[in-house]
Design an enzyme around this catalytic site. Structure first.
Site, PDB file in Angstrom:
ATOM      1  N   LYS A  74      47.761  73.761  21.506  1.00  0.00           N
ATOM      2  CA  LYS A  74      47.787  73.353  20.095  1.00  0.00           C
ATOM      3  C   LYS A  74      46.650  72.346  19.887  1.00  0.00           C
ATOM      4  O   LYS A  74      46.339  71.583  20.785  1.00  0.00           O
ATOM      5  CB  LYS A  74      49.111  72.646  19.788  1.00  0.00           C
ATOM      6  CG  LYS A  74      50.322  73.433  20.208  1.00  0.00           C
ATOM      7  CD  LYS A  74      51.569  72.565  20.238  1.00  0.00           C
ATOM      8  CE  LYS A  74      52.770  73.348  20.755  1.00  0.00           C
ATOM      9  NZ  LYS A  74      53.955  72.503  20.977  1.00  0.00           N
ATOM     10  N   HIS A  79      62.636  63.172  19.964  1.00  0.00           N
ATOM     11  CA  HIS A  79      62.135  62.943  21.329  1.00  0.00           C
ATOM     12  C   HIS A  79      62.788  61.686  21.919  1.00  0.00           C
ATOM     13  O   HIS A  79      63.201  61.680  23.074  1.00  0.00           O
ATOM     14  CB  HIS A  79      60.615  62.700  21.335  1.00  0.00           C
ATOM     15  CG  HIS A  79      59.786  63.875  20.944  1.00  0.00           C
ATOM     16  ND1 HIS A  79      58.777  63.794  20.019  1.00  0.00           N
ATOM     17  CD2 HIS A  79      59.794  65.158  21.372  1.00  0.00           C
ATOM     18  CE1 HIS A  79      58.186  64.973  19.897  1.00  0.00           C
ATOM     19  NE2 HIS A  79      58.786  65.820  20.696  1.00  0.00           N
ATOM     20  N   SER A 114      57.719  67.591  15.574  1.00  0.00           N
ATOM     21  CA  SER A 114      56.467  66.893  15.240  1.00  0.00           C
ATOM     22  C   SER A 114      55.747  67.635  14.117  1.00  0.00           C
ATOM     23  O   SER A 114      55.175  67.012  13.223  1.00  0.00           O
ATOM     24  CB  SER A 114      55.549  66.821  16.463  1.00  0.00           C
ATOM     25  OG  SER A 114      56.148  66.067  17.483  1.00  0.00           O
ATOM     26  N   ARG A 174      66.762  72.502  20.769  1.00  0.00           N
ATOM     27  CA  ARG A 174      67.241  72.323  19.395  1.00  0.00           C
ATOM     28  C   ARG A 174      68.017  73.530  18.913  1.00  0.00           C
ATOM     29  O   ARG A 174      69.101  73.422  18.386  1.00  0.00           O
ATOM     30  CB  ARG A 174      66.052  72.111  18.436  1.00  0.00           C
ATOM     31  CG  ARG A 174      65.520  70.717  18.491  1.00  0.00           C
ATOM     32  CD  ARG A 174      64.142  70.635  17.934  1.00  0.00           C
ATOM     33  NE  ARG A 174      63.221  71.378  18.776  1.00  0.00           N
ATOM     34  CZ  ARG A 174      61.915  71.326  18.683  1.00  0.00           C
ATOM     35  NH1 ARG A 174      61.353  70.620  17.725  1.00  0.00           N
ATOM     36  NH2 ARG A 174      61.156  72.000  19.505  1.00  0.00           N
TER      37      ARG A 174
HETATM   38  P1  ADP Z   1      55.958  70.897  23.594  1.00  0.00           P
HETATM   39  O1  ADP Z   1      54.653  71.094  22.918  1.00  0.00           O
HETATM   40  O2  ADP Z   1      55.893  70.899  25.092  1.00  0.00           O
HETATM   41  O3  ADP Z   1      57.120  71.720  23.063  1.00  0.00           O
HETATM   42  P2  ADP Z   1      56.978  68.662  22.094  1.00  0.00           P
HETATM   43  O4  ADP Z   1      56.305  67.345  22.028  1.00  0.00           O
HETATM   44  O5  ADP Z   1      57.032  69.475  20.835  1.00  0.00           O
HETATM   45  O6  ADP Z   1      56.278  69.376  23.284  1.00  0.00           O
HETATM   46  O7  ADP Z   1      58.450  68.493  22.642  1.00  0.00           O
HETATM   47  C1  ADP Z   1      58.704  67.899  23.885  1.00  0.00           C
HETATM   48  C2  ADP Z   1      60.147  68.137  24.271  1.00  0.00           C
HETATM   49  O8  ADP Z   1      61.013  67.503  23.326  1.00  0.00           O
HETATM   50  C3  ADP Z   1      60.568  69.603  24.288  1.00  0.00           C
HETATM   51  O9  ADP Z   1      61.506  69.789  25.326  1.00  0.00           O
HETATM   52  C4  ADP Z   1      61.225  69.796  22.964  1.00  0.00           C
HETATM   53  O10 ADP Z   1      62.172  70.851  22.987  1.00  0.00           O
HETATM   54  C5  ADP Z   1      61.915  68.459  22.806  1.00  0.00           C
HETATM   55  N1  ADP Z   1      62.183  68.131  21.419  1.00  0.00           N
HETATM   56  C6  ADP Z   1      61.312  68.065  20.391  1.00  0.00           C
HETATM   57  N2  ADP Z   1      61.931  67.718  19.248  1.00  0.00           N
HETATM   58  C7  ADP Z   1      63.254  67.564  19.567  1.00  0.00           C
HETATM   59  C8  ADP Z   1      64.441  67.237  18.816  1.00  0.00           C
HETATM   60  N3  ADP Z   1      64.379  67.019  17.517  1.00  0.00           N
HETATM   61  N4  ADP Z   1      65.616  67.198  19.491  1.00  0.00           N
HETATM   62  C9  ADP Z   1      65.648  67.450  20.808  1.00  0.00           C
HETATM   63  N5  ADP Z   1      64.581  67.766  21.569  1.00  0.00           N
HETATM   64  C10 ADP Z   1      63.400  67.834  20.954  1.00  0.00           C
END
Ligand code: ADP
Length: 162
Positions: free
Chosen positions: A41, A17, A128, A90
């Site tokens: 979630k 992130h 996460s 990703r």
């Molecule tokens: P959501 O529940 O909306 O998917 P996340 O907190 O999991 O929220 O992710 C927020 C954003 O960060 C999303 O656009 C997700 O694709 C991106 N993201 C999460 N992990 C990574 C990573 N390792 N590399 C690039 N982008 C990521």
């Protein structure tokens, strides 16, 4: 001045992130990282905890703020004066859901554009969920999340007794 919104659950924030947030901070004058309240979630961390961890992790960027939202993302973006939503991609598996969200958001408000940044290769396997799983199983999350987030994860896992 273009203000960008980086929305997500951030349960908790990872270095993947932060890579996206840092790159967005270099592209746009102002970046608002927005934690979703009404995620379907069930989160490990409360909204306040997720925001606190993000604020600490983003303290080094002087054009990044942290907020939270519930309801429609495009409405929050409009209220906050953000015209771009930035999301990270990703793998192909992220694509279908992200395409659906981006097209629906454009239908709801065509003035808000969605921009995608490709993950840094070293973070392509990072989420996460996997970080929480490693912490639950007692593995090291060093290098995957900021140190203060790793510490909170250890405490949370101890508290929940899992
Ligand atoms: P959501 O529940 O909306 O998917 P996340 O907190 O999991 O929220 O992710 C927020 C954003 O960060 C999303 O656009 C997700 O694709 C991106 N993201 C999460 N992990 C990574 C990573 N390792 N590399 C690039 N982008 C990521």
């Amino acid at each position: 001045m273009t203000r960008a919104l980086v929305p997500g659950s951030f349960d908790p924030v990872t270095n993947g992130h932060l890579d996206i947030i840092g790159r967005a901070a270099g592209m746009f004058e102002s970046v608002l990282v927005a934690v979703a309240r009404n995620s379907t979630k069930s989160p490990l961390f409360t909204l306040q905890e997720r925001m606190d961890m993000l604020s600490e992790a983003c303290a080094a960027f002087d054009n990044v703020e942290v907020g939270s939202f519930e309801g429609l993302l495009v409405e929050y973006a409009a209220r906050q004066g953000a015209s771009v939503v930035v999301r990270g991609l990703r793998a192909v598996s992220d694509f279908e859901y992200e395409l659906q969200m981006a097209l629906m958001n454009r239908r709801l408000n065509a003035a808000v554009e969605t921009a995608f940044l490709m993950t840094g290769t070293e973070y392509s396997y990072l989420s996460s969920s996997i970080v929480k799983e490693i912490a639950r199983l007692g593995g090291s999350v060093e290098g995957l999340v900021p140190d203060h987030v790793g510490e909170r994860l250890r405490q949370q896992v101890e508290r929940s007794g899992s």
